[in-house]
Scaffold this motif. Structure first.
Motif, mmCIF file in Angstrom:
data_model
loop_
_atom_site.group_PDB
_atom_site.id
_atom_site.type_symbol
_atom_site.label_atom_id
_atom_site.label_comp_id
_atom_site.label_asym_id
_atom_site.label_seq_id
_atom_site.Cartn_x
_atom_site.Cartn_y
_atom_site.Cartn_z
ATOM 1 N N ASN A 96 0.860 -1.189 0.126
ATOM 2 C CA ASN A 96 0.089 -0.038 0.106
ATOM 3 C C ASN A 96 1.000 1.358 0.204
ATOM 4 O OD1 ASN A 96 -2.469 -1.308 -0.132
ATOM 5 N ND2 ASN A 96 -2.746 -1.208 2.076
ATOM 6 N N GLU A 97 2.102 1.184 0.910
ATOM 7 C CA GLU A 97 2.909 2.319 0.731
ATOM 8 C C GLU A 97 3.586 2.623 -0.509
ATOM 9 O OE1 GLU A 97 5.660 1.585 3.982
ATOM 10 O OE2 GLU A 97 3.976 1.851 5.639
ATOM 11 N N LYS A 102 4.052 5.254 -5.593
ATOM 12 C CA LYS A 102 3.986 5.290 -6.992
ATOM 13 C C LYS A 102 2.929 6.581 -7.692
ATOM 14 C CE LYS A 102 5.330 0.757 -8.013
ATOM 15 N NZ LYS A 102 4.976 -0.520 -8.358
ATOM 16 N N VAL A 103 1.808 6.647 -6.806
ATOM 17 C CA VAL A 103 0.573 7.678 -7.218
ATOM 18 C C VAL A 103 1.040 9.021 -6.841
ATOM 19 C CG1 VAL A 103 -1.523 8.519 -6.583
ATOM 20 C CG2 VAL A 103 -1.426 6.086 -6.698
ATOM 21 N N VAL A 105 4.359 10.165 -7.263
ATOM 22 C CA VAL A 105 5.419 10.336 -8.458
ATOM 23 C C VAL A 105 4.531 10.557 -9.531
ATOM 24 C CG1 VAL A 105 7.148 9.050 -9.702
ATOM 25 C CG2 VAL A 105 7.294 8.991 -7.199
ATOM 26 N N LEU A 106 3.476 9.604 -9.843
ATOM 27 C CA LEU A 106 3.036 9.969 -11.168
ATOM 28 C C LEU A 106 2.140 11.477 -11.243
ATOM 29 C CD1 LEU A 106 1.374 6.392 -11.871
ATOM 30 C CD2 LEU A 106 3.051 7.668 -13.022
ATOM 31 N N GLU A 107 1.727 11.937 -10.144
ATOM 32 C CA GLU A 107 0.919 13.086 -9.910
ATOM 33 C C GLU A 107 1.888 14.146 -10.061
ATOM 34 O OE1 GLU A 107 -0.692 13.132 -5.885
ATOM 35 O OE2 GLU A 107 -2.808 11.895 -6.825
ATOM 36 N N ASN A 108 3.175 14.070 -9.506
ATOM 37 C CA ASN A 108 4.203 15.185 -9.563
ATOM 38 C C ASN A 108 4.615 15.174 -11.406
ATOM 39 O OD1 ASN A 108 4.354 15.776 -6.905
ATOM 40 N ND2 ASN A 108 5.812 14.364 -6.577
ATOM 41 N N LYS A 109 4.758 13.943 -11.746
ATOM 42 C CA LYS A 109 4.924 13.988 -13.080
ATOM 43 C C LYS A 109 4.041 14.615 -14.131
ATOM 44 C CE LYS A 109 8.071 9.820 -13.314
ATOM 45 N NZ LYS A 109 8.351 8.411 -13.780
ATOM 46 N N ILE A 110 2.809 14.489 -13.807
ATOM 47 C CA ILE A 110 1.776 14.937 -14.504
ATOM 48 C C ILE A 110 1.739 16.538 -14.326
ATOM 49 C CG2 ILE A 110 -0.761 15.333 -14.370
ATOM 50 C CD1 ILE A 110 -0.964 12.317 -13.705
ATOM 51 N N GLN A 111 2.076 17.016 -13.022
ATOM 52 C CA GLN A 111 2.103 18.462 -12.774
ATOM 53 C C GLN A 111 3.275 19.149 -13.623
ATOM 54 O OE1 GLN A 111 2.454 18.769 -8.447
ATOM 55 N NE2 GLN A 111 0.240 18.550 -7.991
#
Length: 125
Positions: A96-97, A102-103, A105-111
């Motif tokens: 879960n951690e 990963k979520v 990191v993906l949010e940061n990449k999207i930003q």
């Protein structure tokens, strides 16, 4: 539930102590081999005379030993199950951690990509 067992255990210990004190001066004769068996085996009958308090103490500790030996396998099995459950829970928690990381990191990449797209659009205007 745990406190109920402690209270019952306390009362049993008090009764055990009372019986030992009351029977301190008394003696008990225990027959190991009676007359009939002694005649069959051609040996003398065997009787032991001990204090009643000592017999009560001996029976109490035999009961404690029997309880421990009777429940020890069940306790060991429960400990193994508990350990397996903790390991599985730990693995689930770690996954879960990892998923949460990963979520993020993906949010940061999207930003970053959104910011780069906005900058590119501003330059093209």
């Amino acid at each position: 539930m745990k406190y109920g067992f402690w209270i019952i255990s306390f009362f049993i210990a008090i009764i055990w102590l009372y019986l030992m004190i009351v029977n301190f001066g008394n003696t008990v004769t225990i027959t190991i081999i009676n007359q009939g068996i002694a005649n069959l085996l051609n040996i003398a009958p065997i009787n032991i005379t001990i204090g009643a308090w000592l017999l009560i103490l001996f029976i109490y500790f035999l009961g404690e030993l029997e309880l421990a030996l009777f429940f020890l396998p069940a306790l060991m099995q429960n400990k193994e199950k508990e350990g397996a459950y903790e390991r599985r829970l730990e693995k689930t928690s770690v996954s879960n951690e990892e998923s949460s990381a990963k979520v993020k990191v993906l949010e940061n990449k999207i930003q970053v990509l959104e910011k780069a797209l906005e900058d590119a659009l501003k330059k093209n205007k």
